[in-house]
Design a protein around this motif. Structure first.
Motif, mmCIF file in Angstrom:
data_model
loop_
_atom_site.group_PDB
_atom_site.id
_atom_site.type_symbol
_atom_site.label_atom_id
_atom_site.label_comp_id
_atom_site.label_asym_id
_atom_site.label_seq_id
_atom_site.Cartn_x
_atom_site.Cartn_y
_atom_site.Cartn_z
ATOM 1 N N LEU A 133 59.342 -28.821 -61.316
ATOM 2 C CA LEU A 133 58.622 -30.066 -61.073
ATOM 3 C C LEU A 133 58.809 -30.476 -59.618
ATOM 4 C CD1 LEU A 133 59.580 -32.085 -64.284
ATOM 5 C CD2 LEU A 133 57.549 -30.671 -63.912
ATOM 6 N N TRP A 134 57.754 -31.022 -59.028
ATOM 7 C CA TRP A 134 57.753 -31.401 -57.623
ATOM 8 C C TRP A 134 57.516 -32.893 -57.473
ATOM 9 C CZ3 TRP A 134 58.212 -27.621 -53.719
ATOM 10 C CH2 TRP A 134 58.157 -26.292 -54.160
ATOM 11 N N GLN A 135 58.077 -33.450 -56.416
ATOM 12 C CA GLN A 135 57.778 -34.839 -56.045
ATOM 13 C C GLN A 135 57.772 -34.935 -54.527
ATOM 14 O OE1 GLN A 135 60.648 -38.100 -56.771
ATOM 15 N NE2 GLN A 135 58.954 -39.162 -57.784
ATOM 16 N N ASN A 136 56.610 -35.316 -53.988
ATOM 17 C CA ASN A 136 56.458 -35.468 -52.549
ATOM 18 C C ASN A 136 56.897 -34.210 -51.794
ATOM 19 O OD1 ASN A 136 55.606 -38.160 -52.963
ATOM 20 N ND2 ASN A 136 57.737 -38.853 -52.974
ATOM 21 N N GLY A 137 56.520 -33.051 -52.323
ATOM 22 C CA GLY A 137 56.822 -31.799 -51.655
ATOM 23 C C GLY A 137 58.221 -31.267 -51.862
#
Length: 374
Positions: A133-137
Motif C-alpha cells: 500500500l502506498w501513501q503520497n509516494g
C-alpha cells in the motif's frame, strides 16, 4: 549480531539474519492466532511481534465470552538479538513443529489472565498475495502473510473463571506476516500528512471439508487496492497434511464484498462475499455475526499498549472492559473481529470477519473520519 538461526542455510543477503534487508523503522515480524467456538460462546486472540529497528518485542493475549468483559494481557520488552527467543515475561510461544503445532503459555501473573493452549494445524500453509500500500509516494505497507487453519486444545483462565478449550470444538486461524507496516509511535516532523482513508476486510472461514479465505483493502472511493479469494482443502488430522504447502489451494479470479453496517457505527451487521472463479462462476457467502472481539485487546490502535510502542526494558499490563458499553466510533474501537456463521445456500460454515474502516469511505456513505452508518 549472530543468532542461532545463522547456523542454518537460510540467508537471503550477505548479512547475518539479525540484519534486515530494509532500514525502515517500521519493519516487523509477527505471529498471530485466534481461536473460537462455532456457536460464538468464546473467542480468544494472541499475538507477538518483533520490531528490529525499534528494538522492541511485544505480545498480547485477550479473550471474550458473551455477556462478560473482554480481558486483555499486554507485554513488552527490549527485543533480543536471538530471534528464537519468543518470550515476554510470563508469556511465551513455543514452535513445537513448524507449520504443524504451536504451544502458547501465559503463566499466572498479576493481571489474573493465563492460558496453556496448543494449536494443531488442519491445512497446509496458505500464502496470501504480497500486500503493498502506498501513501503520497511512500510504501506504508509492504508485507507477506501466510495463514493456516487448525484446532485448539487447553485452558484459558480469567477473573471471570476458567474456559476449557476442546480440540473437537475449537477452530482457529494462524497468521504469520512480516515486512513493513505502520506501528508504534507516529513519526513527527515534516509537512502534515494529507488525510486519507482505508477499508480492510479479512474473512477466513471453515467448512466441512475445505476452507475459504478472502482479503480486501479498499481506498476512500471504494477503489480496489487488494482483492483476493482462496479455497483450500481441510485435513481431518495434523498428520494428514502432505507438506508445508500442498499445491491444492485454488486462487479465485477476484472477490467482492458487500457490508451492511449497524446504524450509527462502522460495525458490520451482516456481510456477503463473492468468490469469483476464472470461469466467471460466483459463490456467494453470507455472514451472520455471533460475537464481537475488540482488536485493541491485542494492541491494534490501543492508545497505551499499541504495537511497537516502547514501554521499557520489561513491562506487563492488563485491563478488562465491557464490550457492550464501548463507544464504537472512538478510533481505538473501530477495529474488530466477529465470530460469524457462514452460509452459501446448501452449506454452513464458521469463521471470523475482521473489519476496520478509517476515514471517508464512499461505498458506505462515510464522509468524515469518524461518522457512522445512516
Amino acid at each position: 549480531m549472530l543468532n542461532r538461526l545463522d547456523d542454518y542455510p537460510v540467508h537471503q543477503t550477505p548479512e547475518p539474519l539479525a540484519v534486515l534487508a530494509t532500514s525502515d523503522r517500521n519493519a516487523y515480524d509477527r505471529t498471530w492466532f485466534n481461536g473460537y467456538a462455532p456457536d460464538g460462546s468464546y473467542y480468544f486472540g494472541l499475538g507477538m511481534a518483533v520490531y528490529p529497528h525499534r528494538g522492541i518485542l511485544d505480545c498480547a493475549f485477550s479473550t471474550v465470552r458473551p455477556g462478560q468483559r473482554q480481558h486483555c494481557f499486554y507485554g513488552s520488552r527490549r527485543a533480543p538479538v536471538e530471534r528464537t527467543e519468543m518470550a515476554v515475561g510470563p508469556f511465551r510461544i513455543e514452535v513445537v513443529e513448524p507449520m504443524r503445532r504451536t504451544r502458547v503459555i501465559l503463566d499466572d501473573n498479576e493481571t489474573g489472565i493465563a492460558c496453556d493452549l496448543t494449536f494443531s494445524a488442519r491445512t497446509a500453509a496458505i500464502e496470501e498475495a504480497r500486500q503493498t500500500l502506498w501513501q503520497n509516494g511512500r510504501r506504508v505497507m509492504d508485507a507477506t502473510r501466510f495463514d493456516q487453519f487448525g484446532r485448539w486444545s487447553g485452558v484459558v483462565r480469567t477473573p471471570d473463571g476458567e474456559c476449557r478449550v476442546d480440540e473437537a470444538v475449537c477452530r482457529g486461524t494462524k497468521d504469520r506476516s512480516w515486512g513493513v507496516r505502520r506501528v508504534g509511535e507516529p513519526e513527527t516532523g515534516g509537512a502534515p500528512a494529507m488525510p486519507g482513508g482505508i477499508m480492510f476486510l479479512w474473512a477466513p472461514l471453515v467448512w466441512d471439508d475445505h476452507v475459504t479465505h478472502a482479503i480486501f483493502f479498499d481506498g476512500p472511493q471504494g477503489q480496489a487496492l487488494v482483492r483476493e479469494g482462496i479455497v483450500a482443502p481441510l485435513y481431518a488430522a495434523e498428520a494428514d497434511i502432505p507438506g508445508t504447502e500442498d499445491g491444492r489451494d485454488q486462487r479465485m479470479a477476484t472477490a467482492r464484498h458487500r457490508v451492511a453496517y449497524v446504524p450509527g457505527t462502522r460495525l458490520a451487521r451482516s456481510a456477503e462475499i463473492d468468490l469469483v472463479g476464472h470461469d466467471g462462476a460466483v459463490r456467494t457467502i453470507a455472514l451472520e455475526p455471533l460475537l464481537r472481539f475488540q482488536m485493541k485487546g491485542l494492541g491494534y490502535g490501543h492508545p497505551v499498549w499499541g504495537q511497537g510502542m516502547w514501554k521499557g526494558e520489561l513491562a506487563i499490563g492488563g485491563e478488562s472492559f465491557d464490550v457492550a458499553a464501548l463507544d464504537l466510533l472512538a478510533p481505538e474501537n473501530l477495529h474488530v473481529q466477529q465470530v460469524v456463521r457462514a452460509t452459501d445456500g446448501a452449506r454452513t460454515g464458521v469463521g471470523v470477519l475482521e473489519q476496520v474502516v478509517f476515514g471517508p469511505y464512499a461505498p458506505a456513505g462515510f464522509a468524515s473520519f469518524l461518522d457512522g452508518a445512516k
